[in-house]
Design a protein around this motif. Sequence first.
Motif: not given
Lengths: 231, 477
Positions: A51, A56, A89, A91, A93, A95-100, A104, A108-109, A156, B1, B8, B367, B370, B374, B471
């Motif tokens: 971290n 972070l 990064f 992770f 879990a 940690n993707l964005i579920p709606v994309l 996408e 994103f980045v 990603r 974006m 969404k 989320e 995260m 990023i 964090i």
Amino acid sequence: MKVIEIDNLKKTYSESEVEVHAVNGVTLDIEEGEFTAIVGPSGSGKTTLLNMIGGLDIPTSGEVIIGGSNMNHLNGSELTDFRKNNIGFVFQAYNLIPVLTAKENTEFVMKLQGKSKVECEKRSKELLESVGLGERINARPNKMSGGQQQRVAVARALASKPKFVLADEPTANLDSKSTETLLDIMEKLNKEENITFVFSTHDARVVKKARRVITLEDGKILSDVRKNGGE
Amino acid sequence: MIASISWKNVWRNKTRSAVVIVAVTLGTVAGVFVAGLMNGWVAQRINATIYTEMGHLKIQNPNFLVNEETQYSIKPIKDLTAYLDNAEEVDAYSKRSKIMAVAATARANTGIMLKGINVENEKQVSDVYTKLMPNAGTFFESKSRFPQVVISNKTAEMLRIKNYRISEKVMDSLKILEIPQDGMAKLESIANKRFITKKKFETAINETWTKSEIESYAPVLIKTAAYFQPRAKITFSFTRTNGEIGYQTFQVCGVFKTANTMFDQMSAFVKNEDLYAVAGLNANQFHEISIVTKSTDFKDIKAFQSKLSKAFPEQNFMTWKELAPDAGMLSDFMQIYYYIIMGIIFFALAFGIINTMLMAILERIKELGMLMAIGMKKLQVFAMIMLETVFLTLTGSFIGMLIGGVLISITSKTGLNFSSVEEGFEAIGWSAIVYPNIELSFFFGVTILVIIVAILSSIIPARKALKLKPIEALRIE
């Protein structure tokens, strides 16, 4: 070329008048193209170290220098920009964005970086193909297996063309087959595209693949072993 | 974006979003429809004020305003009418002689303002001639050897010219309405009797019918049984210009009814030529001129008023807003009231929106952590949550405005009948049948209001998100 320079890094937490030294004077350098695993038992300071390398968490003392930039000198907003442009990064879990969709999520980045639509689409497609998901670019995370989601997370992480990728226990939630596939992909990316990977892990399979293994215990480096060519 | 991901996110938890959207939709429908209803009412009131009662501008001798005596006529009438004939602002005008009189029949009397008019000119400035009651004569179209008067329904009731009788024709009409046989049979006892007041007729019905029959059929029975005495005559007494008392008997030519009982109660129309001689007026003595201007824009009306005042400083020129300050006030401030109604509705809805967005944020803390890790900046996180709230609220309000607009569109054609409280409404000049309407600009205003409410509602959830440290957020399971 040194990508990460860490000098006498310390992180101390105060818990009910007792000081806990999560990271206690770590000094190390990571070269470009290294495939490094940071291992150690729970509470050894792996995640805290990662971290702080990723900007972070703020060190109690010591320095993290990435590509010549001292992380201690950056404020909150500058750190966010720094992470966006220099660090990928992955992770535990996913940690993707579920709606994309996978595409996408990968774009994103790049979009945060202000890249053009054409560039975003081209790179996300290439990256998803490189992690073996060329056929699933329009799938949403809830339609993918854990292994596939973690591969999207790797794509990603690489999308912003970072200086290195930090992966915190990337295989902890995966079965052995998915772990094998993911590690092969990361190893291939490391070897063919010279991408620097730094993992924190408990997983012996990751350790086996890694070409450098740093063992932490009680916040200190217990050993730092470089292998020749991994396996 | 950011906008794309916000949109969404709205559909991430469809049930929860649907609940908020339905609430906003219902609130918006209610607000828009109430605003449309009020606006329709106000528009009808203002329309009646201008096109039935006042005109856009009224000219009077200032003394007549203080003391309505016949001697205070407009001067110099010829110059003034010549000016009006040539004024490009004027669409039409009507000169009226006005005399306060006592109207009397054999059974009753009442005070009234007799208005001497030129029928054709009057029709161009006032639509009273379109407000005649069914089977109640004409607006000076029939011929008679007597001078004729057009009175209101209210005056006819007060002078007992309006009577009630259950004739055979009325019985036939009632059969069509499917009044039960038993109820019809009971009416036989009061059939063909003449009741000279509504009250007496109601008393007779009350003694004949049961409570449930009265509740169900009495209003329609009263309406059907009402009739005006044919060729009824009213004698008017008034003070002539020479101070003597004058009398003239007029035959009722027609009976009108507007939505304003006050106006009806005070107004009776006769032809100018029938009033001159008996009142001692000459053909050029008029007490008011009602003007309808080409432009309905109040600024233009004010400008014309000012122009007239300069040209004829000795006369009094009043706009419709000055003559009917209640209608003027409504015209000026109702738009603000509509937005206040919408504001109150959205204020209440805002609590639900805040709650929903807080839940959405709390669910997504990891989320959000995260996203910040990023490289998403706090301002972008704030914008994402704010846009999500705006989209959620706008979706509901757009559906609500659409439904509200359709409802207004339908009821603007069919009208909404508040006949059960007709008397109360008409006593204060409001129509009992309302035709809702709303201007398109109102929907733009509501959209802006919704966006403002959504932005304000998003502040608390967005602040919560902004306080997150990546964090710490990432550690939350």
